[in-house]
Design a protein around this motif. Structure first.
Motif, PDB file in Angstrom:
ATOM      1  N   HIS A   3      23.661  69.318  75.529  1.00  0.00           N
ATOM      2  CA  HIS A   3      24.417  69.907  74.420  1.00  0.00           C
ATOM      3  C   HIS A   3      25.226  71.124  74.857  1.00  0.00           C
ATOM      4  N   ALA A   4      24.766  71.832  75.868  1.00  0.00           N
ATOM      5  CA  ALA A   4      25.462  73.034  76.337  1.00  0.00           C
ATOM      6  C   ALA A   4      26.888  72.739  76.807  1.00  0.00           C
ATOM      7  N   LYS A   5      27.175  71.484  77.158  1.00  0.00           N
ATOM      8  CA  LYS A   5      28.517  71.101  77.628  1.00  0.00           C
ATOM      9  C   LYS A   5      29.489  70.821  76.487  1.00  0.00           C
ATOM     10  N   LEU A   6      28.975  70.718  75.261  1.00  0.00           N
ATOM     11  CA  LEU A   6      29.827  70.508  74.098  1.00  0.00           C
ATOM     12  C   LEU A   6      30.410  71.843  73.680  1.00  0.00           C
ATOM     13  N   LEU A   7      31.730  71.953  73.702  1.00  0.00           N
ATOM     14  CA  LEU A   7      32.399  73.223  73.466  1.00  0.00           C
ATOM     15  C   LEU A   7      32.678  73.497  71.990  1.00  0.00           C
ATOM     16  N   ARG A   8      33.279  72.513  71.310  1.00  0.00           N
ATOM     17  CA  ARG A   8      33.527  72.692  69.880  1.00  0.00           C
ATOM     18  C   ARG A   8      33.824  71.342  69.229  1.00  0.00           C
ATOM     19  N   LYS A   9      33.460  71.249  67.959  1.00  0.00           N
ATOM     20  CA  LYS A   9      33.704  70.027  67.200  1.00  0.00           C
ATOM     21  C   LYS A   9      35.176  69.965  66.807  1.00  0.00           C
ATOM     22  N   LEU A  10      35.782  68.782  67.014  1.00  0.00           N
ATOM     23  CA  LEU A  10      37.186  68.573  66.668  1.00  0.00           C
ATOM     24  C   LEU A  10      37.347  67.871  65.325  1.00  0.00           C
ATOM     25  N   GLY A  11      36.376  67.032  64.974  1.00  0.00           N
ATOM     26  CA  GLY A  11      36.453  66.259  63.738  1.00  0.00           C
ATOM     27  C   GLY A  11      35.479  65.108  63.787  1.00  0.00           C
ATOM     28  N   SER A  12      35.635  64.171  62.872  1.00  0.00           N
ATOM     29  CA  SER A  12      34.746  63.001  62.797  1.00  0.00           C
ATOM     30  C   SER A  12      35.565  61.740  62.567  1.00  0.00           C
ATOM     31  N   LEU A  13      35.045  60.617  63.075  1.00  0.00           N
ATOM     32  CA  LEU A  13      35.659  59.327  62.793  1.00  0.00           C
ATOM     33  C   LEU A  13      35.180  58.851  61.425  1.00  0.00           C
ATOM     34  N   THR A  14      35.957  57.970  60.814  1.00  0.00           N
ATOM     35  CA  THR A  14      35.545  57.355  59.553  1.00  0.00           C
ATOM     36  C   THR A  14      34.490  56.287  59.856  1.00  0.00           C
ATOM     37  N   PRO A  15      33.716  55.875  58.853  1.00  0.00           N
ATOM     38  CA  PRO A  15      32.756  54.787  59.089  1.00  0.00           C
ATOM     39  C   PRO A  15      33.426  53.515  59.606  1.00  0.00           C
ATOM     40  N   GLU A  16      34.627  53.216  59.126  1.00  0.00           N
ATOM     41  CA  GLU A  16      35.347  52.021  59.584  1.00  0.00           C
ATOM     42  C   GLU A  16      35.738  52.140  61.060  1.00  0.00           C
ATOM     43  N   GLN A  17      36.162  53.319  61.463  1.00  0.00           N
ATOM     44  CA  GLN A  17      36.504  53.534  62.870  1.00  0.00           C
ATOM     45  C   GLN A  17      35.256  53.417  63.748  1.00  0.00           C
ATOM     46  N   MET A  18      34.147  53.940  63.262  1.00  0.00           N
ATOM     47  CA  MET A  18      32.894  53.837  64.033  1.00  0.00           C
ATOM     48  C   MET A  18      32.491  52.385  64.231  1.00  0.00           C
ATOM     49  N   VAL A  19      32.701  51.549  63.234  1.00  0.00           N
ATOM     50  CA  VAL A  19      32.375  50.126  63.357  1.00  0.00           C
ATOM     51  C   VAL A  19      33.179  49.503  64.493  1.00  0.00           C
ATOM     52  N   GLU A  20      34.459  49.850  64.597  1.00  0.00           N
ATOM     53  CA  GLU A  20      35.291  49.316  65.689  1.00  0.00           C
ATOM     54  C   GLU A  20      34.734  49.707  67.057  1.00  0.00           C
ATOM     55  N   VAL A  21      34.353  50.968  67.201  1.00  0.00           N
ATOM     56  CA  VAL A  21      33.790  51.450  68.469  1.00  0.00           C
ATOM     57  C   VAL A  21      32.446  50.768  68.731  1.00  0.00           C
ATOM     58  N   GLU A  22      31.606  50.681  67.720  1.00  0.00           N
ATOM     59  CA  GLU A  22      30.282  50.072  67.883  1.00  0.00           C
ATOM     60  C   GLU A  22      30.374  48.610  68.327  1.00  0.00           C
ATOM     61  N   LYS A  23      31.312  47.854  67.739  1.00  0.00           N
ATOM     62  CA  LYS A  23      31.501  46.447  68.127  1.00  0.00           C
ATOM     63  C   LYS A  23      31.845  46.335  69.607  1.00  0.00           C
ATOM     64  N   MET A  24      32.782  47.179  70.054  1.00  0.00           N
ATOM     65  CA  MET A  24      33.188  47.124  71.458  1.00  0.00           C
ATOM     66  C   MET A  24      32.056  47.576  72.373  1.00  0.00           C
ATOM     67  N   LEU A  25      31.318  48.578  71.947  1.00  0.00           N
ATOM     68  CA  LEU A  25      30.192  49.066  72.739  1.00  0.00           C
ATOM     69  C   LEU A  25      29.125  47.980  72.895  1.00  0.00           C
ATOM     70  N   ALA A  78      17.729  68.127  74.721  1.00  0.00           N
ATOM     71  CA  ALA A  78      19.000  68.471  74.067  1.00  0.00           C
ATOM     72  C   ALA A  78      20.136  67.746  74.773  1.00  0.00           C
ATOM     73  N   LEU A  79      20.208  66.425  74.545  1.00  0.00           N
ATOM     74  CA  LEU A  79      21.202  65.570  75.171  1.00  0.00           C
ATOM     75  C   LEU A  79      21.939  64.768  74.110  1.00  0.00           C
ATOM     76  N   SER A  80      23.180  64.424  74.393  1.00  0.00           N
ATOM     77  CA  SER A  80      23.959  63.529  73.541  1.00  0.00           C
ATOM     78  C   SER A  80      24.628  62.485  74.420  1.00  0.00           C
ATOM     79  N   THR A  81      24.745  61.287  73.885  1.00  0.00           N
ATOM     80  CA  THR A  81      25.449  60.217  74.577  1.00  0.00           C
ATOM     81  C   THR A  81      26.834  60.102  73.944  1.00  0.00           C
ATOM     82  N   LEU A  82      27.839  60.044  74.810  1.00  0.00           N
ATOM     83  CA  LEU A  82      29.231  60.156  74.386  1.00  0.00           C
ATOM     84  C   LEU A  82      30.111  59.053  74.958  1.00  0.00           C
ATOM     85  N   ILE A  83      31.230  58.835  74.283  1.00  0.00           N
ATOM     86  CA  ILE A  83      32.292  57.977  74.803  1.00  0.00           C
ATOM     87  C   ILE A  83      33.539  58.853  74.915  1.00  0.00           C
TER      88      ILE A  83
END
Length: 117
Positions: free
Chosen positions: A76-98, A36-41
């Motif tokens: 996963h236990a360290k995740l407190l609450r969901k704030l929202g989601s990025l758009t697919p276009e925003q995710m592409v920007e992050v993915e390119k930089m990653l 039960a792990l997630s990778t985060l930025i």
């Protein structure tokens, strides 16, 4: 708790030193047999001007950047609450930089020359 989804931004307890801050989930959801792990930025409101920071306007976050150099994997236990989601276009920007940070994609030739100098 169900597994967080890629592209979601969660408020995460990063421990005493790093405090509680918003983080973008970049890993795919874990299955029952997986850890039960997630990778985060992490998102920061104190940018340093690094070429590996992604500035996105997100309604549910204060002005700041996602710092792809600071990839973390946490339970996963360290995740407190969901704030929202990025758009697919925003995710592409992050993915390119990653991909650039991890060396899977070539970046700007000028930046690469500076790095190898």
């Amino acid at each position: 708790m169900s597994s967080p989804n890629r592209g979601e931004v969660w408020l995460v307890d990063l421990g005493y030193v790093a405090k509680v801050r918003p983080c973008l989930v970049i890993s795919i959801p874990a299955l029952n047999q997986d850890r039960a792990l997630s990778t985060l930025i992490p998102h920061t409101t104190s940018p340093r001007g690094s070429r590996f920071e992604v500035h996105l306007k997100v309604q549910f976050l204060r002005e700041g950047v996602f710092d792809v150099q600071n990839i973390i994997t946490i339970p996963h236990a360290k995740l407190l609450r969901k704030l929202g989601s990025l758009t697919p276009e925003q995710m592409v920007e992050v993915e390119k930089m990653l991909l650039f940070w991890l060396g899977f994609e070539e970046g700007n030739a000028e930046e690469d020359e500076e790095f190898h100098a």
